[in-house]
Scaffold this motif. Structure first.
Motif, PDB file in Angstrom:
ATOM      1  N   VAL A 147     -25.923  29.079   2.794  1.00  0.00           N
ATOM      2  CA  VAL A 147     -26.029  28.452   1.472  1.00  0.00           C
ATOM      3  C   VAL A 147     -26.914  27.223   1.551  1.00  0.00           C
ATOM      4  CG1 VAL A 147     -23.807  29.263   0.582  1.00  0.00           C
ATOM      5  CG2 VAL A 147     -23.901  27.098   1.857  1.00  0.00           C
ATOM      6  N   TYR A 148     -27.647  26.977   0.458  1.00  0.00           N
ATOM      7  CA  TYR A 148     -28.258  25.679   0.244  1.00  0.00           C
ATOM      8  C   TYR A 148     -27.187  24.826  -0.425  1.00  0.00           C
ATOM      9  CZ  TYR A 148     -32.653  28.286   0.740  1.00  0.00           C
ATOM     10  OH  TYR A 148     -33.666  29.084   1.188  1.00  0.00           O
ATOM     11  N   TRP A 149     -26.978  23.606   0.054  1.00  0.00           N
ATOM     12  CA  TRP A 149     -25.880  22.826  -0.510  1.00  0.00           C
ATOM     13  C   TRP A 149     -26.238  21.339  -0.619  1.00  0.00           C
ATOM     14  CZ3 TRP A 149     -23.710  18.793   2.200  1.00  0.00           C
ATOM     15  CH2 TRP A 149     -23.974  18.749   3.579  1.00  0.00           C
ATOM     16  N   ALA A 150     -25.498  20.677  -1.488  1.00  0.00           N
ATOM     17  CA  ALA A 150     -25.570  19.224  -1.635  1.00  0.00           C
ATOM     18  C   ALA A 150     -24.264  18.767  -2.274  1.00  0.00           C
ATOM     19  CB  ALA A 150     -26.764  18.810  -2.502  1.00  0.00           C
ATOM     20  N   VAL A 151     -23.966  17.496  -2.128  1.00  0.00           N
ATOM     21  CA  VAL A 151     -22.735  16.922  -2.688  1.00  0.00           C
ATOM     22  C   VAL A 151     -23.107  15.814  -3.663  1.00  0.00           C
ATOM     23  CG1 VAL A 151     -20.617  15.642  -2.178  1.00  0.00           C
ATOM     24  CG2 VAL A 151     -21.322  17.531  -0.695  1.00  0.00           C
ATOM     25  N   TYR A 152     -22.394  15.760  -4.799  1.00  0.00           N
ATOM     26  CA  TYR A 152     -22.664  14.808  -5.873  1.00  0.00           C
ATOM     27  C   TYR A 152     -21.410  13.998  -6.182  1.00  0.00           C
ATOM     28  CZ  TYR A 152     -26.827  17.569  -6.289  1.00  0.00           C
ATOM     29  OH  TYR A 152     -28.004  18.200  -5.985  1.00  0.00           O
ATOM     30  N   ASP A 153     -21.628  12.720  -6.503  1.00  0.00           N
ATOM     31  CA  ASP A 153     -20.489  11.871  -6.831  1.00  0.00           C
ATOM     32  C   ASP A 153     -20.178  11.963  -8.317  1.00  0.00           C
ATOM     33  OD1 ASP A 153     -22.301  10.257  -8.190  1.00  0.00           O
ATOM     34  OD2 ASP A 153     -22.320   8.679  -6.663  1.00  0.00           O
ATOM     35  N   ASP A 154     -19.246  11.118  -8.779  1.00  0.00           N
ATOM     36  CA  ASP A 154     -18.776  11.249 -10.156  1.00  0.00           C
ATOM     37  C   ASP A 154     -19.790  10.794 -11.199  1.00  0.00           C
ATOM     38  OD1 ASP A 154     -18.660   8.533  -9.739  1.00  0.00           O
ATOM     39  OD2 ASP A 154     -16.477   8.403  -9.824  1.00  0.00           O
ATOM     40  N   GLY A 156     -22.924  11.939 -10.884  1.00  0.00           N
ATOM     41  CA  GLY A 156     -23.955  12.959 -10.805  1.00  0.00           C
ATOM     42  C   GLY A 156     -25.043  12.651  -9.798  1.00  0.00           C
ATOM     43  N   GLN A 157     -24.859  11.619  -8.973  1.00  0.00           N
ATOM     44  CA  GLN A 157     -25.839  11.267  -7.958  1.00  0.00           C
ATOM     45  C   GLN A 157     -25.604  12.064  -6.674  1.00  0.00           C
ATOM     46  OE1 GLN A 157     -28.502   9.070  -8.476  1.00  0.00           O
ATOM     47  NE2 GLN A 157     -27.754   9.323 -10.572  1.00  0.00           N
ATOM     48  N   ARG A 158     -26.676  12.519  -6.062  1.00  0.00           N
ATOM     49  CA  ARG A 158     -26.571  13.269  -4.805  1.00  0.00           C
ATOM     50  C   ARG A 158     -26.268  12.306  -3.667  1.00  0.00           C
ATOM     51  NH1 ARG A 158     -31.509  14.864  -2.411  1.00  0.00           N
ATOM     52  NH2 ARG A 158     -32.289  15.080  -4.555  1.00  0.00           N
ATOM     53  N   ILE A 159     -25.214  12.591  -2.908  1.00  0.00           N
ATOM     54  CA  ILE A 159     -24.828  11.719  -1.806  1.00  0.00           C
ATOM     55  C   ILE A 159     -24.946  12.406  -0.445  1.00  0.00           C
ATOM     56  CG2 ILE A 159     -23.293  10.304  -3.222  1.00  0.00           C
ATOM     57  CD1 ILE A 159     -20.933  11.860  -2.078  1.00  0.00           C
ATOM     58  N   ALA A 160     -25.218  13.698  -0.441  1.00  0.00           N
ATOM     59  CA  ALA A 160     -25.454  14.430   0.807  1.00  0.00           C
ATOM     60  C   ALA A 160     -26.298  15.655   0.493  1.00  0.00           C
ATOM     61  CB  ALA A 160     -24.136  14.852   1.453  1.00  0.00           C
ATOM     62  N   GLY A 161     -27.169  16.025   1.448  1.00  0.00           N
ATOM     63  CA  GLY A 161     -28.038  17.158   1.240  1.00  0.00           C
ATOM     64  C   GLY A 161     -29.326  16.748   0.544  1.00  0.00           C
ATOM     65  N   PRO A 162     -30.179  17.737   0.249  1.00  0.00           N
ATOM     66  CA  PRO A 162     -29.937  19.165   0.403  1.00  0.00           C
ATOM     67  C   PRO A 162     -30.065  19.618   1.853  1.00  0.00           C
ATOM     68  CG  PRO A 162     -32.155  18.815  -0.393  1.00  0.00           C
ATOM     69  CD  PRO A 162     -31.504  17.465  -0.360  1.00  0.00           C
TER      70      PRO A 162
END
Length: 248
Positions: A147-154, A156-162
């Motif tokens: 999978v391509y993945w990323a993590v977003y905070d509350d 909507g900002q990306r905090i990990a990945g891609p």
């Protein structure tokens, strides 16, 4: 300003026209077909269709926004080449957005996917109040059981990945980051491995989110950008580095 939005990073081949003004972003026309094997055949007719729907011509466009991936090489480059070529021919700026942001932005901020009526027009700076301390894993199918993945905070900002990994690695990182939900077509495909509550939408990049993420640059009249694809891994087919002898 009338803006074309395209994305071909996933099986969902997407084209849309949005209006970006000082007051907000509004989707005026939208086409999306899910077909992982027909990006090249589908995107150009979709661009023509959205222009025809609003009675516009290519010369009426003020900018182009395109999803940069990550995504498989063959499909992803269709959208990038289309955007770059049109931008050069029309003399208008092109802006890139990480395609996973187009899923993570509406999800982590508490909105829904590209088919939702409520995303068709949103005043500048306004969005639903997200749940506090909520983190969302976005996962798109990368084939090869990855999978391509990323993590977003509350917000909507990306905090990990891609990044691209097997689902188990993405799941481990999600646990480390205290993720509370997962979204995207890859999240549905590997739900048993990820072990997170699923959100139904959006499964693919939402045109409203892609446009919103580029809107500040569009309003500011920022210079067009070099569209650098986020492949994250080498293509399956590579050119030979040396020739084999056919003689015994």
């Amino acid at each position: 300003m009338l803006v074309l939005v395209v994305d071909s990073s996933t099986p969902a081949v997407t084209a849309a026209l949005v209006e970006v003004t000082a007051d907000g972003v509004a989707v005026r026309a939208h086409r999306c077909t899910v077909d992982a094997r027909a990006h090249g055949e589908l995107l150009a007719p979709q661009v023509e269709a959205v222009l025809a729907e609003v009675g516009a011509r290519p010369g009426d466009l003020g900018a182009i926004v395109v999803g940069l991936g990550p995504g498989p090489f063959t499909g992803l480059r269709v959208g990038l080449v289309t955007a770059a070529t049109m931008g050069q021919v029309l003399g208008i700026p092109t802006y890139g957005v990480c395609s996973l942001d187009g899923i993570g932005h509406p999800s982590a901020a508490g909105t829904t996917g590209s088919a939702s009526l409520r995303e068709q027009s949103t005043p500048a700076g306004e969005q639903d109040a997200p749940a506090r301390d909520e983190r969302v894993l976005v996962a798109a199918d990368a084939r090869r059981k990855e999978v391509y993945w990323a993590v977003y905070d509350d917000s909507g900002q990306r905090i990990a990945g891609p990044a691209v990994d097997v689902p188990a690695v993405a799941a481990a990182r999600a646990r480390e980051l205290a993720v509370t939900a997962a979204v995207g077509d890859g999240a549905h495909r590997y739900a048993d491995v990820l072990g997170l509550p699923l959100r139904g939408e959006p499964r693919y990049p939402a045109v409203f989110a892609l446009a919103t993420l580029a809107a500040e640059r569009i309003r500011a009249g920022a210079p067009g950008e070099t569209l650098t694809p986020l492949y994250l891994r080498r293509p399956d087919a590579v050119a030979a580095t040396s020739r084999k002898s056919v003689l015994p």
